[in-house]
Design an enzyme around this catalytic site. Structure first.
Site, PDB file in Angstrom:
ATOM      1  N   ARG A  59      -3.704 -10.151   5.154  1.00  0.00           N
ATOM      2  CA  ARG A  59      -4.269 -10.145   3.792  1.00  0.00           C
ATOM      3  C   ARG A  59      -3.170  -9.645   2.854  1.00  0.00           C
ATOM      4  NH1 ARG A  59      -6.719  -6.508   0.300  1.00  0.00           N
ATOM      5  NH2 ARG A  59      -8.396  -7.367  -1.003  1.00  0.00           N
ATOM      6  N   LYS A  98       0.812  -1.210   0.000  1.00  0.00           N
ATOM      7  CA  LYS A  98       0.000   0.000   0.000  1.00  0.00           C
ATOM      8  C   LYS A  98       0.848   1.264   0.000  1.00  0.00           C
ATOM      9  CE  LYS A  98      -4.369  -1.693   1.885  1.00  0.00           C
ATOM     10  NZ  LYS A  98      -5.361  -1.611   2.994  1.00  0.00           N
TER      11      LYS A  98
END
Length: 297
Positions: free
Chosen positions: A266, A232
């Site tokens: 995740r 991210k």
């Protein structure tokens, strides 16, 4: 992490070690291009699903709607077609692995879990976009992943002020508590918390939240926590790099998340996350070093 249990299709699953959730994006526009497997390329979807399983994913999360800022809107029908492509690819390989669908739409979640073979609802909006999704989770007895976000994926970064709470961790906890109460009233029994790294938070707030994960868990009665920071912007932007080059930073943060009690990671890169998890288990229990080798050893 504390062992946790969830009821999946009438069977109680108890997890004594952190789980690795592999990401299967059936989309053409997810933020990390290495994870894009469009529905128009079913062979690529099948290969991606096979890779996730071969690398040791414990769960698979299938997404048909990119939530990156600026992503195209997708109709519910197209989102369902994408999810069906992913679910069919996974179920051809494994009938047993738990599969979540990454959607904020009640109608899509209902069809995916009720008819297409998904097990878990993973809602990035935490019910803010479509509150009917709580009722769907309750009626289908599906575990529900409650993620923290404010606004919508297109405007969420306008809502990063947590000063009224005294800080981001207290703010996230307070807003998630409200959602948990609503879920409980609807009758949702199995809730997994996702703090929502990257959603409605600045880079500094993301790292503050990571540092304070144990405090967040305490404030939320130690519900199992999913951490999704894979590649991210909180990693690649401060380092002036790209999602494609953010695997080392992802691995570092996954290690810190496990140290702070994360129950599920995740990730785009399953093999690396599995190795991090296994090494952390060895570090916590040196006697495990004497165990017999497994297929991953």
């Amino acid at each position: 992490m504390r062992p946790f249990s969830v009821n999946i299709r009438g069977q109680l699953h108890t997890f004594s070690q952190p789980q690795v959730m592999g990401i299967l994006n059936v989309t053409p526009d997810s933020f990390y291009d290495g994870s894009r497997t469009p529905r128009s390329l079913p062979d690529a979807v099948a290969r991606r699903a096979e890779k996730l399983l071969e690398e040791g994913a414990d769960l698979i999360d299938i997404g048909g709607y990119s939530t990156r800022p600026g992503a195209d809107d997708v109709s519910p029908d197209e989102e369902l077609r994408r999810l069906q492509t992913g679910l069919e690819a996974v179920r051809k390989l494994s009938a047993d692995i738990p599969v979540s669908v990454d959607t904020f739409r009640a109608s899509v979640a209902c069809e995916a879990v009720g008819s297409l073979g998904a097990d878990i609802i993973n809602d990035v909006s935490g019910g803010l976009i479509d509150s009917g999704i709580y009722r769907v989770a309750a009626e289908l007895h599906a575990p529900y992943i409650l993620m923290h976000m404010r606004g919508t994926p297109s405007n969420m970064q306008q809502y990063t002020d947590y000063s009224s709470y005294g800080g981001v961790t207290a703010g996230v906890a307070a807003e998630l508590k409200q959602a948990i109460c609503k879920l409980n009233l609807e009758g949702v029994a199995d809730i997994i918390i996702d703090p929502g790294f990257g959603f409605s938070k600045t880079a500094a707030q993301n790292y503050e939240l990571m540092r304070e994960l144990p405090q967040l868990a305490m404030l939320l009665n130690e519900l199992p926590m999913l951490v999704g920071i894979s590649r991210k912007s909180m990693i690649y932007k401060p380092l002036d790099t790209t999602p494609a080059r953010a695997l080392p930073g992802t691995t570092a943060l996954n290690t810190l998340a496990l140290e702070r009690g994360a129950a599920i990671l995740r990730v785009h890169d399953v093999a690396e996350a599995v190795q991090v998890r296994d090494v952390m288990q060895l570090f916590g229990s040196p006697s495990l070093c004497d165990k017999k080798p497994t297929k991953h050893d």
